[in-house]
Scaffold this motif. Structure first.
Motif, mmCIF file in Angstrom:
data_model
loop_
_atom_site.group_PDB
_atom_site.id
_atom_site.type_symbol
_atom_site.label_atom_id
_atom_site.label_comp_id
_atom_site.label_asym_id
_atom_site.label_seq_id
_atom_site.Cartn_x
_atom_site.Cartn_y
_atom_site.Cartn_z
ATOM 1 N N GLN A 187 -5.420 -6.558 -3.507
ATOM 2 C CA GLN A 187 -4.769 -6.757 -2.204
ATOM 3 C C GLN A 187 -3.578 -7.704 -2.323
ATOM 4 O OE1 GLN A 187 -5.461 -5.064 0.625
ATOM 5 N NE2 GLN A 187 -3.617 -6.057 1.435
ATOM 6 N N ASN A 188 -3.705 -8.748 -3.132
ATOM 7 C CA ASN A 188 -2.581 -9.691 -3.320
ATOM 8 C C ASN A 188 -1.377 -8.978 -3.917
ATOM 9 O OD1 ASN A 188 -4.106 -11.813 -2.331
ATOM 10 N ND2 ASN A 188 -4.766 -12.511 -4.356
ATOM 11 N N LEU A 189 -1.625 -8.114 -4.876
ATOM 12 C CA LEU A 189 -0.532 -7.381 -5.509
ATOM 13 C C LEU A 189 0.055 -6.349 -4.544
ATOM 14 C CD1 LEU A 189 1.012 -7.315 -8.136
ATOM 15 C CD2 LEU A 189 -0.717 -5.801 -9.096
ATOM 16 N N ILE A 190 -0.792 -5.732 -3.739
ATOM 17 C CA ILE A 190 -0.316 -4.776 -2.731
ATOM 18 C C ILE A 190 0.607 -5.478 -1.743
ATOM 19 C CG2 ILE A 190 -1.037 -3.425 -0.710
ATOM 20 C CD1 ILE A 190 -3.524 -2.586 -2.345
ATOM 21 N N GLU A 191 0.218 -6.665 -1.280
ATOM 22 C CA GLU A 191 1.035 -7.412 -0.311
ATOM 23 C C GLU A 191 2.379 -7.805 -0.924
ATOM 24 O OE1 GLU A 191 -1.382 -10.652 0.988
ATOM 25 O OE2 GLU A 191 -2.810 -9.341 2.047
ATOM 26 N N GLU A 192 2.341 -8.153 -2.195
ATOM 27 C CA GLU A 192 3.585 -8.500 -2.897
ATOM 28 C C GLU A 192 4.535 -7.302 -2.947
ATOM 29 O OE1 GLU A 192 4.727 -9.430 -7.511
ATOM 30 O OE2 GLU A 192 2.910 -10.388 -6.728
#
Length: 384
Positions: free
Chosen positions: A200-205
């Protein structure tokens, strides 16, 4: 004046040699040499192997040539060894051999890691994750670059080793931080490894840079899917599909319907797939089987086999559905065919074990399970 070239063996032979990497069947030494000349990258494991030489000596009855091949096998240089092999009888044009010699010299000078990576790519394209990774991992001992790390990660994904795949993708991203595809691969590995927060952190980035990219919606949907939030997943798969056509978006949408036991909706939705190829028919068969319509699952696989009769995975699926339909005779025949195409395939061996158990052949069932366990131990040692 024209010249008559006689074959090395003057007797008929009906026992073929099957090249392990290309799958090509040859019935004479001349056929073998011609195939090796034109497909040398795909015969490196065969051309002076013991099975090949025994075929030359036994099936073809060419004992002297077999002895000559054993001598050629002692030559250190690969290029010299290969050309000597092709020249074991005076059959191939000298001009062709000279051209190949130059090509082999260039190839032989390439760094070791490139050769290993090339072999890994070959097996990866065939879906042979374990064999591909065995080459990629050795290549990485000599050299690291983003492409090689990515391909090794993909091979590990095929092996369902998602944690280690993610480690490879992380390294690849560090070497090529501008590659969006590498980040997508890393997100997928995180999701399959259950590392949803990292995904999810990478998706948001990535969303900050590409807010309407279909892959971002797809991976958001994947997180919901794995958390069993199927209604939310459906909305996001539909968003992805509206932005770009990708059969995977449709398949995963159908998977949601199947999880919700909406079998008719899944079977209707899959019809949106544009090319109804073997991959489509395998998925369709799975949905039919999930809907307890095993006869239709059998028909889908049989249709897929019309154009892909040498696909072991399809024969495994056919065996499974015949077993589910309680037709153990046809199931046994299908799994025998699968194992003839891929003798050490773990999925095929496991299905064979299930069939033997259903037939009440308990000793054979236990023997096959022991064989699978032994294979896993052997393969693990080979890769490590």
């Amino acid at each position: 004046m024209t010249n008559l070239y006689l074959t090395a063996s003057q007797s008929e032979n009906d026992i073929p040699y099957v090249f392990s990497m290309t799958g090509t069947r040859v019935f004479s030494l001349e056929e073998a040499l011609y195939h090796c000349l034109h497909h040398w990258r795909g015969v490196t494991q065969d051309f002076l192997s013991e099975p090949f030489i025994k075929w030359v000596e036994g099936s073809l009855g060419l004992g002297k040539i077999g002895a000559a091949l054993r001598e050629i096998g002692r030559i250190d240089s690969f290029s010299a060894r290969f050309v000597a092999f092709l020249s074991v009888v005076d059959y191939l044009p000298k001009e062709s051999l000279a051209i190949l010699q130059k090509e082999l010299n260039v190839w032989e000078r390439r760094q070791i890691w490139e050769k290993l990576a090339e072999q890994g790519d070959f097996w990866a394209k065939r879906g042979e994750g374990e064999r591909a990774y065995s080459y990629f991992s050795r290549a990485l001992n000599f050299h690291e670059n983003a492409k090689l790390l990515n391909n090794a990660g993909v091979a590990l994904m095929h092996m369902a080793n998602y944690d280690e795949a993610a480690e490879h993708f992380v390294k690849a991203v560090r070497l090529d931080p501008n590659s969006r595809q590498l980040r997508f691969n890393l997100i997928e590995a995180y999701i399959l490894a259950g590392a949803y927060e990292a995904a999810q952190n990478l998706i948001e980035e990535l969303t900050a840079k590409h807010p309407e990219h279909p892959e971002i919606f797809y991976f958001q949907a994947e997180i919901h899917f794995h958390n069993r939030s199927y209604f939310e997943a459906i909305k996001l798969y539909e968003k992805a599909a509206a932005l770009d056509y990708d059969p995977q978006y449709i398949y995963r949408l159908c998977d949601c319907y199947m999880k919700m036991r909406l079998h008719d909706k899944a079977l209707a939705a899959i019809q949106a797939v544009a090319v109804q190829d073997a991959a489509f028919l395998r998925k369709q068969a799975g949905y039919y089987a999930g809907a307890d319509n095993v006869p239709m699952a059998v028909k889908s696989i049989e249709k897929a086999l019309v154009g892909r009769a040498n696909d072991a995975r399809l024969w495994i699926a056919l065996a499974q559905y015949h077993r589910m339909d309680l037709d153990l005779v046809k199931a046994s025949g299908a799994i025998t065919k699968a194992l003839s195409l891929s003798p050490e395939n773990p999925a095929a061996l496991l299905e064979q074990a299930r069939i033997r158990k259903a037939q009440g052949r308990t000793k054979e069932y236990q023997g096959i399970l022991n064989r699978i366990l032994t294979k896993f131990k052997r393969d693990y040692r080979a890769i490590v």
